[in-house]
Scaffold this motif. Structure first.
Motif, short mmCIF file in Angstrom:
data_model
loop_
_atom_site.label_atom_id
_atom_site.label_comp_id
_atom_site.label_asym_id
_atom_site.label_seq_id
_atom_site.Cartn_x
_atom_site.Cartn_y
_atom_site.Cartn_z
N THR A 142 0.82 -1.20 0.00
CA THR A 142 0.00 0.00 0.00
C THR A 142 0.86 1.26 0.00
O THR A 142 2.04 1.23 0.37
CB THR A 142 -0.90 0.02 1.25
N THR A 143 0.25 2.36 -0.41
CA THR A 143 0.96 3.64 -0.38
C THR A 143 1.39 3.99 1.04
O THR A 143 2.48 4.53 1.26
CB THR A 143 0.05 4.74 -0.94
N GLU A 144 0.54 3.68 2.01
CA GLU A 144 0.88 3.95 3.41
C GLU A 144 2.15 3.21 3.81
O GLU A 144 3.04 3.76 4.48
CB GLU A 144 -0.27 3.55 4.32
N ASN A 145 2.25 1.94 3.41
CA ASN A 145 3.46 1.18 3.72
C ASN A 145 4.67 1.74 2.99
O ASN A 145 5.77 1.81 3.54
CB ASN A 145 3.26 -0.29 3.36
N ARG A 147 5.26 4.75 2.21
CA ARG A 147 5.73 5.94 2.92
C ARG A 147 6.65 5.56 4.07
O ARG A 147 7.67 6.20 4.32
CB ARG A 147 4.53 6.74 3.44
N ARG A 148 6.27 4.52 4.81
CA ARG A 148 7.09 4.07 5.94
C ARG A 148 8.40 3.46 5.45
O ARG A 148 9.45 3.59 6.08
CB ARG A 148 6.33 3.02 6.76
N TYR A 149 8.35 2.79 4.31
CA TYR A 149 9.52 2.07 3.82
C TYR A 149 10.67 3.00 3.44
O TYR A 149 11.84 2.62 3.53
CB TYR A 149 9.15 1.22 2.60
N GLN A 264 2.18 -3.40 10.79
CA GLN A 264 1.48 -3.34 9.49
C GLN A 264 2.46 -3.70 8.38
O GLN A 264 2.91 -2.86 7.61
CB GLN A 264 0.90 -1.94 9.30
N GLU A 342 10.98 11.53 0.80
CA GLU A 342 9.62 11.10 1.08
C GLU A 342 9.06 10.40 -0.14
O GLU A 342 9.47 10.68 -1.27
CB GLU A 342 8.74 12.30 1.46
N TYR A 343 8.12 9.52 0.09
CA TYR A 343 7.55 8.74 -1.02
C TYR A 343 6.97 9.64 -2.10
O TYR A 343 7.22 9.45 -3.29
CB TYR A 343 6.48 7.79 -0.48
N GLU A 344 6.21 10.67 -1.69
CA GLU A 344 5.55 11.54 -2.66
C GLU A 344 6.53 12.39 -3.47
O GLU A 344 6.21 12.81 -4.58
CB GLU A 344 4.54 12.46 -1.95
#
Length: 537
Positions: A142-145, A147-149, A264, A342-344
């Motif tokens: 997921t996108t949320e994951n 971001r954490r990665y 998660q 950051e991911y974005e």
């Protein structure tokens, strides 16, 4: 003397039989009438062995020579199997998007993957079950994951450089570092810290690392051709597979017994999935999916990462420009330091172009196979001579309008890696590593007009099988870890460039085709230097 004479006669008899077999094989190819419904057969001297030596030493050169002689569709014998290559984007589409009634990936690869990954997953299950399992894995991507990665991957890169390259911060210049070995260690640590979970990452420095090494020994061309030999490496593979499965299952059991909020990660995502029948994934299946994610992703990502390190070590100007791009996009003018990735905001134009060119020139898998399970027609358009201007004068006459049929039991091969270096598609500089090609006039793949596009996080690329750019495959077996691979590779490259510069210690290495993955040949060393000054990561 009698015994020596008998041995000599036996040797002569064997040698004579081999010569006779070669002579008969050559005569058969020259004299026997050719079936016009079958693709042309590549000339070879030794039966059974076939083209194993020439294909194994230089697959791309072999395919190039055969295309010039026989056209884009031809059959070659390989260790008792018959392989029909279908070159070019149309050939890739024919193989990778072939009908399930004709082509089968499971039967092509299960004898290699099942002993390593385990039963009841991937190629050990019917295709519709594999498709469900791929959907289960998507719930952990997921996108949320992601971001954490990003932060986890950055930290793992820094830790590796500190501990293994600069000797615990006591040096600013490294001794010669093997690019592939460094990339392999970074890749497995970043993957275990993200996809695999904290328990696997904590064990990676202990016994789990040895299990991985033993299991990895079952992922070689020898295992692909002879999956069940009575060799010590095969026994180590089987023991490691069982112990690794037990390790994952023990983690699942401990998590269930704990009252703490579960992490998660992928393990948690898989625990919450069930098939269309209502049956949940079993612990055994979850363990085997996790092993498959670890093993399959490790080889391809480690190879790609090593090519990235080597290409930037060779091209100091490109390395400098990538660093300047990071400064341009991330510099905090108040502190004089670079903001965190950051991911974005991970995608930047030059880094994006570099990754695309890296995967074009150095795809980890140059060819993909399927087994024919019922006689399979090859459309005449796949073997059409229109795009073969350098073919022999009789080539067009031999191939125009011909629709071949590949018999049941044989194999078909797509070579996306070949199309990605085809001068007829990419131009005269196709074999040159040139990042700028992705910055000139957009990032469209040459010749693509009617393919659908999808943005995987690094710009729009074709998602169709007819594309000349398929570093992650196509069709129902397209690599599910594509987006994670882009995140992992992007963060690794950006972090290395932000905090280090490095040089190549020898001429740029060639390809090593001795393993299942295309790796850089030895020597492949680079020398790292820490960046110093006001601007730093």
């Amino acid at each position: 003397m009698g015994l020596l004479a008998y041995a000599g006669q036996a040797i002569l008899a064997v040698f004579g039989s081999l010569i006779a077999a070669v002579v008969l094989n050559v005569a058969w190819q020259l004299i026997a009438p050719r079936d016009p419904t079958k693709p042309p057969l590549v000339f070879h001297y030794v039966p059974v062995l076939g083209c194993a030596v020439s294909y194994g030493m230089d697959p791309m050169g072999f395919l190039d020579d055969c295309r010039a002689k026989y056209g884009p569709v031809f059959t070659y014998p390989l260790l008792g199997r018959k392989i029909t290559a279908a070159l070019g984007p149309l050939g890739s589409n024919f193989v990778l998007n072939g009908k399930l009634a004709h082509v089968n990936a499971e039967e092509a690869y299960t004898h290699l993957t099942t002993p390593v990954f385990g039963t009841e997953v991937v190629y050990d299950v019917p295709n519709h079950v594999l498709m469900e399992q791929k959907k289960f894995v998507k719930f952990g991507l997921t996108t949320e994951n992601f971001r954490r990665y990003v932060g986890l991957i950055r930290d793992e890169v820094r830790e590796h450089m500190s501990k293994h390259v600069y000797a615990n911060n006591t040096k600013t210049v490294s001794p010669g570092v093997d690019a592939f070995e460094a990339s392999s260690e970074i890749t497995i640590c970043t993957a275990s810290a993200t996809l695999q979970g904290r328990e696997i990452r904590a064990a990676m420095d202990k016994s789990f690392a040895q299990l991985y090494h033993d299991l990895d020994g079952g992922f070689t061309p020898l295992n692909f051709v002879f999956p069940n030999l009575p060799l010590p490496s095969y026994r180590r593979r089987d023991r490691a597979q069982l112990k690794m499965r037990e390790f994952y299952i023990s983690i699942l059991e401990k998590r269930r017994a704990s009252t703490d909020e579960p992490d998660q990660d992928m393990l948690t995502a898989l625990q919450n999935q069930q098939y269309k029948t209502g049956e949940p994934l079993t612990d055994k299946q979850i363990a085997h999916i996790m092993i498959a994610l670890l093993m399959a992703g490790q080889h391809t990502s480690a190879a790609t990462g090593s090519w990235a390190i080597l290409r930037l070590g060779e091209n100091q100007d490109l390395q400098r420009r990538l660093y300047e791009e990071q400064v341009e996009h991330y510099l905090d003018k108040e502190t004089g330091e670079l903001r965190d990735l950051e991911y974005e905001t991970l995608q930047t134009p030059l880094l994006n172009a570099f990754v695309k060119e890296l995967l074009r020139v150095h795809p980890p898998l140059h060819s993909l196979m399927r087994k024919i399970i019922s006689d399979c027609p090859v459309p005449a358009t796949v073997g059409a001579p229109a795009a073969e201007p350098n073919a022999p004068s009789d080539f067009k006459k031999r191939t125009e309008g011909v629709e071949y049929v590949v018999p049941k039991g044989e194999y078909v091969l797509a070579a996306p890696g070949y199309s990605q270096l085809d001068e007829q598609i990419w131009g005269s500089d196709a074999k040159q590593f040139r990042t700028e090609r992705w910055l000139e006039g957009g990032s469209k793949v040459p010749g693509e007009e009617d393919e659908g596009e999808e943005d995987y996080g690094w710009g729009k690329i074709s998602k169709g099988g007819k594309s000349a750019y398929l570093p992650f495959g196509a069709g129902r077996h397209r690599c599910i870890g594509e987006q994670f691979a882009y995140v992992q590779l992007g963060v690794i490259i950006a972090t290395l460039v932000r905090e280090n510069s490095w040089t190549l210690d020898q001429p740029f290495p060639g390809n090593d085709y001795s393993t299942m993955i295309v790796m850089p040949a030895k020597p492949r060393k680079v020398t790292f230097t820490k960046r110093t000054g006001a601007v730093k990561a």
